[in-house]
Motif scaffolding. Structure first.
Motif, PDB file in Angstrom:
ATOM      1  N   MET A  68      42.755  33.899  45.199  1.00 38.16           N
ATOM      2  CA  MET A  68      42.197  35.470  44.984  1.00 38.16           C
ATOM      3  C   MET A  68      43.312  36.394  44.047  1.00 38.16           C
ATOM      4  O   MET A  68      44.204  36.311  44.337  1.00 38.16           O
ATOM      5  CB  MET A  68      42.153  35.947  46.392  1.00 38.16           C
ATOM      6  CG  MET A  68      41.113  35.586  47.218  1.00 38.16           C
ATOM      7  SD  MET A  68      40.621  36.413  48.618  1.00 38.16           S
ATOM      8  CE  MET A  68      39.261  35.961  49.096  1.00 38.16           C
ATOM      9  N   LEU A  69      42.700  37.031  43.315  1.00 38.92           N
ATOM     10  CA  LEU A  69      43.227  37.974  42.235  1.00 38.92           C
ATOM     11  C   LEU A  69      43.305  39.351  42.832  1.00 38.92           C
ATOM     12  O   LEU A  69      42.243  39.847  43.062  1.00 38.92           O
ATOM     13  CB  LEU A  69      42.651  37.824  40.766  1.00 38.92           C
ATOM     14  CG  LEU A  69      43.372  38.913  40.088  1.00 38.92           C
ATOM     15  CD1 LEU A  69      44.740  38.541  39.663  1.00 38.92           C
ATOM     16  CD2 LEU A  69      42.478  38.800  38.533  1.00 38.92           C
ATOM     17  N   ILE A  70      44.285  39.922  43.260  1.00 39.17           N
ATOM     18  CA  ILE A  70      44.555  41.319  43.401  1.00 39.17           C
ATOM     19  C   ILE A  70      45.207  42.284  42.389  1.00 39.17           C
ATOM     20  O   ILE A  70      46.259  41.782  41.727  1.00 39.17           O
ATOM     21  CB  ILE A  70      45.488  41.349  44.613  1.00 39.17           C
ATOM     22  CG1 ILE A  70      44.783  40.827  45.878  1.00 39.17           C
ATOM     23  CG2 ILE A  70      45.720  42.775  45.124  1.00 39.17           C
ATOM     24  CD1 ILE A  70      45.581  40.893  47.034  1.00 39.17           C
ATOM     25  N   VAL A  71      44.819  43.204  41.682  1.00 35.32           N
ATOM     26  CA  VAL A  71      44.958  43.874  40.880  1.00 35.32           C
ATOM     27  C   VAL A  71      45.834  45.177  41.252  1.00 35.32           C
ATOM     28  O   VAL A  71      45.325  45.764  41.895  1.00 35.32           O
ATOM     29  CB  VAL A  71      44.019  44.572  39.670  1.00 35.32           C
ATOM     30  CG1 VAL A  71      44.426  45.425  38.565  1.00 35.32           C
ATOM     31  CG2 VAL A  71      43.431  43.169  39.064  1.00 35.32           C
ATOM     32  N   VAL A  72      47.106  45.318  40.916  1.00 35.37           N
ATOM     33  CA  VAL A  72      47.758  46.296  41.285  1.00 35.37           C
ATOM     34  C   VAL A  72      47.848  47.362  40.123  1.00 35.37           C
ATOM     35  O   VAL A  72      48.363  47.044  39.209  1.00 35.37           O
ATOM     36  CB  VAL A  72      49.262  45.983  41.866  1.00 35.37           C
ATOM     37  CG1 VAL A  72      50.148  47.362  42.138  1.00 35.37           C
ATOM     38  CG2 VAL A  72      49.239  45.094  43.048  1.00 35.37           C
ATOM     39  N   GLU A 114      37.177  40.100  36.216  1.00 38.05           N
ATOM     40  CA  GLU A 114      36.838  40.617  37.570  1.00 38.05           C
ATOM     41  C   GLU A 114      38.082  40.338  38.573  1.00 38.05           C
ATOM     42  O   GLU A 114      39.101  39.737  38.132  1.00 38.05           O
ATOM     43  CB  GLU A 114      35.691  39.667  38.338  1.00 38.05           C
ATOM     44  CG  GLU A 114      34.468  39.743  37.661  1.00 38.05           C
ATOM     45  CD  GLU A 114      33.734  41.185  38.074  1.00 38.05           C
ATOM     46  OE1 GLU A 114      33.998  41.831  38.898  1.00 38.05           O
ATOM     47  OE2 GLU A 114      33.056  41.509  37.095  1.00 38.05           O
ATOM     48  N   ALA A 115      38.044  41.163  39.797  1.00 37.67           N
ATOM     49  CA  ALA A 115      39.018  40.733  40.810  1.00 37.67           C
ATOM     50  C   ALA A 115      38.476  40.938  42.452  1.00 37.67           C
ATOM     51  O   ALA A 115      37.503  41.100  42.463  1.00 37.67           O
ATOM     52  CB  ALA A 115      40.115  41.967  40.589  1.00 37.67           C
ATOM     53  N   ASP A 116      39.334  40.416  43.117  1.00 36.70           N
ATOM     54  CA  ASP A 116      38.901  40.563  44.568  1.00 36.70           C
ATOM     55  C   ASP A 116      39.295  41.754  45.125  1.00 36.70           C
ATOM     56  O   ASP A 116      38.691  41.952  46.182  1.00 36.70           O
ATOM     57  CB  ASP A 116      39.506  39.277  45.226  1.00 36.70           C
ATOM     58  CG  ASP A 116      39.031  37.820  44.604  1.00 36.70           C
ATOM     59  OD1 ASP A 116      37.751  37.601  44.992  1.00 36.70           O
ATOM     60  OD2 ASP A 116      39.724  37.155  43.885  1.00 36.70           O
ATOM     61  N   LEU A 117      40.212  42.427  45.012  1.00 35.70           N
ATOM     62  CA  LEU A 117      40.775  43.665  45.286  1.00 35.70           C
ATOM     63  C   LEU A 117      41.470  44.415  44.437  1.00 35.70           C
ATOM     64  O   LEU A 117      42.360  44.095  43.577  1.00 35.70           O
ATOM     65  CB  LEU A 117      41.409  43.422  46.627  1.00 35.70           C
ATOM     66  CG  LEU A 117      42.217  44.521  47.346  1.00 35.70           C
ATOM     67  CD1 LEU A 117      41.278  45.206  48.176  1.00 35.70           C
ATOM     68  CD2 LEU A 117      43.211  43.947  48.448  1.00 35.70           C
TER      69      LEU A 117
END
Length: 222
Positions: A1-5, A44-47
């Protein structure tokens, strides 16, 4: 899962990245909203973990621009202002955490939002054999080919797929699809079912007539 900060405080961003990677998440960090917006144009990202106070475009504006992507968002900010919290929730934020925060709490909040997001996605995508319905996109695919359904046909099919093998009378279908204040002839259901069956082509037989009762969806030997 990819989380973008998206956080312009480098020590905080790196700490968040380290803690999330320890939980086996993939993490991508941006220090400004403009760069993140460019990324989301084709990715896209998951969160998203999104700071409000950013240089240039702030977190609220970025969230407004990417809202249609329906990516879960947790706002991160040093401000403990109730108006900011309300604004974030109004823009569709899934959670809100105020700096300074405990790293364990952040990880738990991330996992909680991802669980809720997964449930939403599960409800959004319904599959029955070669038939797939994507509620959020208002799209039905049969063998990968998009079916052109009217809004009422789509709602009927969604109700059937969500309640697989449950029998609905004409009156129940009218109440679910048109509402209790509908005064038309209940036979309008038969017309919509007939057209829906025609559009389902080779899958038209999955809509079964239960004589004397109503209709249900049943894959059977289809």
């Amino acid at each position: 899962m990819l989380i973008v900060v998206i956080e312009d405080d480098y020590p905080i961003a790196n700490l968040i990245k380290m803690n999330l990677e320890l939980e086996n998440f993939d993490v991508k960090v941006f220090s400004d909203a403009e760069s993140a917006f460019d990324f989301f144009s084709n990715n896209e990202a998951d969160l998203i973990l999104l700071d409000i106070m950013l240089p240039g475009m702030n977190g609220f504006e970025l969230q407004s621009r990417i809202k249609k992507k329906n990516i879960p968002v947790i706002f991160i900010t040093a401000k403990n202002d109730q108006e900011d919290k309300l604004m974030g929730l109004k823009l569709g934020a899934d959670d809100y955490i105020t700096k300074p925060f405990d790293n364990r709490e952040l990880v738990l909040r991330v996992k909680a939002v991802l669980r809720r997001s997964k449930k939403k996605l599960d409800n959004d995508c319904l599959t029955l054999g070669k038939l797939k319905l994507l509620k959020r996109k208002h799209c039905v695919l049969l063998n990968g080919e998009k079916l052109e359904l009217t809004p009422k046909e789509f709602e009927i099919l969604y109700l059937f797929m969500k309640n697989y093998q449950q029998v609905f009378s004409r009156e129940q279908l009218i109440n679910h699809i048109w509402g209790y204040d509908y005064y038309g002839n209940s036979r309008t259901i038969d017309m919509h079912i007939k057209r829906l069956r025609e559009k389902l082509k080779s899958y038209q037989n999955i809509i079964k007539t239960v004589y004397g009762v109503g209709y249900k969806l049943d894959l059977g030997k289809n």
